[in-house]
Scaffold this motif. Structure first.
Motif, PDB file in Angstrom:
ATOM      1  N   ASP A   1       0.816  -1.213   0.000  1.00  0.00           N
ATOM      2  CA  ASP A   1       0.000   0.000   0.000  1.00  0.00           C
ATOM      3  C   ASP A   1       0.855   1.271   0.000  1.00  0.00           C
ATOM      4  N   ARG A   2       2.122   1.197   0.376  1.00  0.00           N
ATOM      5  CA  ARG A   2       2.970   2.386   0.412  1.00  0.00           C
ATOM      6  C   ARG A   2       4.267   2.218  -0.393  1.00  0.00           C
ATOM      7  N   CYS A   3       4.350   1.156  -1.180  1.00  0.00           N
ATOM      8  CA  CYS A   3       5.574   0.850  -1.926  1.00  0.00           C
ATOM      9  C   CYS A   3       5.370   1.092  -3.416  1.00  0.00           C
ATOM     10  N   ILE A   4       6.349   1.694  -4.054  1.00  0.00           N
ATOM     11  CA  ILE A   4       6.304   1.960  -5.497  1.00  0.00           C
ATOM     12  C   ILE A   4       6.697   0.715  -6.292  1.00  0.00           C
ATOM     13  N   GLY A   5       7.340  -0.254  -5.621  1.00  0.00           N
ATOM     14  CA  GLY A   5       7.846  -1.451  -6.286  1.00  0.00           C
ATOM     15  C   GLY A   5       6.863  -2.154  -7.210  1.00  0.00           C
ATOM     16  N   PRO A   6       5.661  -2.475  -6.738  1.00  0.00           N
ATOM     17  CA  PRO A   6       4.739  -3.193  -7.623  1.00  0.00           C
ATOM     18  C   PRO A   6       4.435  -2.437  -8.925  1.00  0.00           C
ATOM     19  N   ASP A   7       4.309  -1.124  -8.862  1.00  0.00           N
ATOM     20  CA  ASP A   7       4.050  -0.349 -10.075  1.00  0.00           C
ATOM     21  C   ASP A   7       5.232  -0.423 -11.041  1.00  0.00           C
ATOM     22  N   VAL A   8       6.431  -0.241 -10.497  1.00  0.00           N
ATOM     23  CA  VAL A   8       7.637  -0.261 -11.326  1.00  0.00           C
ATOM     24  C   VAL A   8       7.852  -1.641 -11.926  1.00  0.00           C
ATOM     25  N   TRP A   9       7.883  -2.660 -11.073  1.00  0.00           N
ATOM     26  CA  TRP A   9       8.252  -3.991 -11.535  1.00  0.00           C
ATOM     27  C   TRP A   9       7.172  -4.657 -12.372  1.00  0.00           C
ATOM     28  N   THR A  10       5.916  -4.298 -12.134  1.00  0.00           N
ATOM     29  CA  THR A  10       4.855  -4.834 -12.992  1.00  0.00           C
ATOM     30  C   THR A  10       4.989  -4.274 -14.402  1.00  0.00           C
ATOM     31  N   ARG A  11       5.323  -2.994 -14.519  1.00  0.00           N
ATOM     32  CA  ARG A  11       5.527  -2.400 -15.852  1.00  0.00           C
ATOM     33  C   ARG A  11       6.728  -3.030 -16.554  1.00  0.00           C
ATOM     34  N   VAL A  12       7.809  -3.260 -15.820  1.00  0.00           N
ATOM     35  CA  VAL A  12       8.987  -3.910 -16.399  1.00  0.00           C
ATOM     36  C   VAL A  12       8.620  -5.328 -16.847  1.00  0.00           C
ATOM     37  N   GLN A  13       7.899  -6.049 -15.985  1.00  0.00           N
ATOM     38  CA  GLN A  13       7.506  -7.409 -16.334  1.00  0.00           C
ATOM     39  C   GLN A  13       6.625  -7.435 -17.579  1.00  0.00           C
ATOM     40  N   GLU A  14       5.672  -6.520 -17.656  1.00  0.00           N
ATOM     41  CA  GLU A  14       4.798  -6.462 -18.830  1.00  0.00           C
ATOM     42  C   GLU A  14       5.606  -6.203 -20.098  1.00  0.00           C
ATOM     43  N   ALA A  15       6.608  -5.333 -20.005  1.00  0.00           N
ATOM     44  CA  ALA A  15       7.453  -5.045 -21.169  1.00  0.00           C
ATOM     45  C   ALA A  15       8.238  -6.286 -21.592  1.00  0.00           C
ATOM     46  N   VAL A  16       8.785  -7.017 -20.622  1.00  0.00           N
ATOM     47  CA  VAL A  16       9.527  -8.246 -20.929  1.00  0.00           C
ATOM     48  C   VAL A  16       8.590  -9.269 -21.573  1.00  0.00           C
ATOM     49  N   GLU A  17       7.430  -9.478 -20.975  1.00  0.00           N
ATOM     50  CA  GLU A  17       6.483 -10.456 -21.514  1.00  0.00           C
ATOM     51  C   GLU A  17       5.986 -10.055 -22.900  1.00  0.00           C
ATOM     52  N   ASP A  18       5.700  -8.765 -23.104  1.00  0.00           N
ATOM     53  CA  ASP A  18       5.251  -8.300 -24.417  1.00  0.00           C
ATOM     54  C   ASP A  18       6.319  -8.531 -25.480  1.00  0.00           C
ATOM     55  N   THR A  19       7.568  -8.247 -25.131  1.00  0.00           N
ATOM     56  CA  THR A  19       8.664  -8.465 -26.071  1.00  0.00           C
ATOM     57  C   THR A  19       8.794  -9.936 -26.417  1.00  0.00           C
ATOM     58  N   MET A  20       8.755 -10.789 -25.401  1.00  0.00           N
ATOM     59  CA  MET A  20       8.853 -12.229 -25.646  1.00  0.00           C
ATOM     60  C   MET A  20       7.664 -12.738 -26.468  1.00  0.00           C
ATOM     61  N   ALA A  21       6.496 -12.191 -26.235  1.00  0.00           N
ATOM     62  CA  ALA A  21       5.295 -12.616 -26.959  1.00  0.00           C
ATOM     63  C   ALA A  21       5.358 -12.215 -28.431  1.00  0.00           C
ATOM     64  N   GLN A  22       6.003 -11.104 -28.722  1.00  0.00           N
ATOM     65  CA  GLN A  22       6.112 -10.629 -30.108  1.00  0.00           C
ATOM     66  C   GLN A  22       7.171 -11.387 -30.902  1.00  0.00           C
ATOM     67  N   MET A  23       8.068 -12.058 -30.216  1.00  0.00           N
ATOM     68  CA  MET A  23       9.145 -12.788 -30.891  1.00  0.00           C
ATOM     69  C   MET A  23       8.671 -14.200 -31.228  1.00  0.00           C
ATOM     70  N   THR A  24       8.218 -14.389 -32.452  1.00  0.00           N
ATOM     71  CA  THR A  24       7.816 -15.733 -32.860  1.00  0.00           C
ATOM     72  C   THR A  24       9.020 -16.465 -33.434  1.00  0.00           C
ATOM     73  N   PHE A  25       8.897 -17.767 -33.512  1.00  0.00           N
ATOM     74  CA  PHE A  25       9.997 -18.550 -34.050  1.00  0.00           C
ATOM     75  C   PHE A  25      10.148 -18.349 -35.545  1.00  0.00           C
ATOM     76  N   GLN A  26       9.089 -17.946 -36.223  1.00  0.00           N
ATOM     77  CA  GLN A  26       9.226 -17.599 -37.637  1.00  0.00           C
ATOM     78  C   GLN A  26      10.103 -16.356 -37.772  1.00  0.00           C
ATOM     79  N   ASN A  27       9.880 -15.349 -36.900  1.00  0.00           N
ATOM     80  CA  ASN A  27      10.724 -14.154 -36.904  1.00  0.00           C
ATOM     81  C   ASN A  27      12.186 -14.526 -36.686  1.00  0.00           C
TER      82      ASN A  27
END
Length: 156
Positions: free
Chosen positions: A105-131
């Motif tokens: 409730d008072r930590c910025i960590g979840p906001d920061v790290w969730t955004r970083v995680q989403e960026a990592v997952e989005d990048t991995m999701a966009q990388m297909t094996f055909q690419n």
């Protein structure tokens, strides 16, 4: 530090090898392991996870081995990493699968790290094996052209 384990790296390399040979029939674990420099026994332990996730199919018999269960453009790096490693977490307090913390409730960590995680997952999701296959083929084509030019320049 977020780091994909050897399970994730070897899983991606194995699926990449299958994508390179998509439509050519099954590849044995031994062949995949040799081509991608993966310990064969380690790969034998990873393939069932990829099979359970619906990424590869096992073929029995003398000509048996593994093939991709779908087209290479339908399989992402994220699919493979999640299949062999489980949920992707960059921090304990990031994402839906995170265990969280008492100070959320008072930590910025979840906001920061969730955004970083989403960026990592989005990048991995966009990388297909055909690419990945197409990128590698372009690298090889450029290398071959440079090699030909060097031969011509040096009278070969």
């Amino acid at each position: 530090m977020f780091k994909v384990s050897s399970k994730g790296r070897y899983g991606v390399k194995a699926v990449y090898e299958l994508a390179l040979h998509y439509g050519e029939g099954p590849l044995t674990v031994a062949l995949i392991a040799h081509a991608q420099n993966i310990p064969e026994q380690y790969l034998e332990q990873l393939m069932p996870s990829l099979k359970r996730a619906g990424i590869v199919k096992g073929m029995r018999g003398a000509q048996g081995g593994y093939v991709l269960a779908d087209r290479p453009d339908q399989i992402s790096v994220k699919d493979v990493v999640k299949a062999v490693e489980g949920p992707i977490l960059v921090a304990d307090c990031a994402g839906e699968d995170a265990p969280g913390c008492d100070a959320s409730d008072r930590c910025i960590g979840p906001d920061v790290w969730t955004r970083v995680q989403e960026a990592v997952e989005d990048t991995m999701a966009q990388m297909t094996f055909q690419n990945l296959v197409e990128t590698q083929r372009q690298h090889l084509k450029r290398w071959f052209l440079r090699w030909e030019q060097d031969l011509q320049m040096h009278g070969g």
